[in-house]
Motif scaffolding. Structure first.
Motif, PDB file in Angstrom:
ATOM      1  N   GLN A 137     -44.298   7.031  84.829  1.00 54.44           N
ATOM      2  CA  GLN A 137     -44.367   6.006  85.868  1.00 54.44           C
ATOM      3  C   GLN A 137     -44.871   4.691  85.306  1.00 54.44           C
ATOM      4  N   GLN A 151     -32.647  -0.823  86.728  1.00 52.75           N
ATOM      5  CA  GLN A 151     -32.806   0.628  86.723  1.00 52.75           C
ATOM      6  C   GLN A 151     -31.807   1.325  85.801  1.00 52.75           C
ATOM      7  N   TYR A 166     -35.143   5.857  89.882  1.00 51.20           N
ATOM      8  CA  TYR A 166     -35.441   5.387  91.240  1.00 51.20           C
ATOM      9  C   TYR A 166     -36.619   6.154  91.837  1.00 51.20           C
ATOM     10  N   ASN A 167     -36.579   7.479  91.697  1.00 52.30           N
ATOM     11  CA  ASN A 167     -37.632   8.316  92.273  1.00 52.30           C
ATOM     12  C   ASN A 167     -38.986   8.046  91.623  1.00 52.30           C
ATOM     13  N   ARG A 170     -40.185   4.455  92.660  1.00 54.54           N
ATOM     14  CA  ARG A 170     -40.628   4.476  94.060  1.00 54.54           C
ATOM     15  C   ARG A 170     -41.924   5.263  94.197  1.00 54.54           C
ATOM     16  N   LEU A 173     -44.902   3.155  93.000  1.00 54.92           N
ATOM     17  CA  LEU A 173     -45.282   2.097  93.938  1.00 54.92           C
ATOM     18  C   LEU A 173     -45.946   2.677  95.194  1.00 54.92           C
ATOM     19  N   VAL A 174     -45.419   3.807  95.679  1.00 55.98           N
ATOM     20  CA  VAL A 174     -46.019   4.451  96.853  1.00 55.98           C
ATOM     21  C   VAL A 174     -47.422   4.957  96.518  1.00 55.98           C
TER      22      VAL A 174
END
Length: 199
Positions: A137, A151, A166-167, A170, A173-174
């Protein structure tokens, strides 16, 4: 003799293929710091990183007549250094070879720019939150927000499919959004907005 600053990536590559020493020198001078910085984020062994960067340049010089001109020279060099470090790291650490499916870099380091207007205490908290993310990450955040890669390029760099990138992005960031308090959240979004605006 052409000045170093006069070489753009295309003419530098063309000159390199033609065996022009000046083009090779310009290539090394332009990208050594970038590659070294990226390599040091992948592992902390300075000598290993220096050797890998040097080996990438030597490989390009020796094989210059057989190499296709890359669409992005910077991306090509960063990927080559990443792959080289991934192959050499287990040997330097005197460990068993990692499986191809395993993630090769146990850590990935991101520093926050101390020149921003973000208060030091907030910057320190944000750094601690980023450090809690997985190495993958953190690397994806670096490639996306520091290097400005899309990406598709990140997927190619890290040998992942587009959906995985993408996963992971995301998810990072989450995860950051869940951890931070309001003050850090504002600084966090401003920080990444500034990075994106320059990418």
């Amino acid at each position: 003799m052409r000045e170093q600053s006069a070489w753009d990536d295309r003419s530098m590559w063309d000159g390199l293929v033609d065996g022009q020493q000046g083009a090779f020198t310009a290539l090394v001078r332009r990208y050594t710091d970038t590659l070294y910085d990226y390599g040091m984020r992948l592992c902390t062994d300075e000598e290993l990183v220096k050797d890998c960067v040097q080996e990438v340049f030597l490989f390009i010089w020796r094989r210059r007549q057989y190499l296709q001109q890359p669409v992005s020279l910077k991306f090509y060099l960063m990927k080559a250094v990443r792959n080289k470090i991934g192959r050499e790291l287990p040997k330097w650490q005197m460990k068993e070879q990692l499986q191809e499916s395993e993630y090769q870099f146990p850590d990935f380091f991101i520093e926050l720019d101390e020149q921003t207007a973000t208060p030091p205490a907030v910057r320190k908290r944000l750094k601690s939150y980023i450090d809690q993310l997985s190495p993958r990450q953190r690397e994806i955040l670096y490639l996306r927000f520091y290097e400005g890669l899309r990406q598709q390029k990140i997927a190619e760099m890290m040998n992942l499919n587009h959906q995985s990138v993408y996963n992971l992005l995301r998810g990072a960031l989450v995860a950051l959004k869940k951890k931070v308090d309001y003050e850090t959240l504002i600084a966090y979004w401003c920080f990444f907005f500034v990075l994106l605006s320059f990418s």
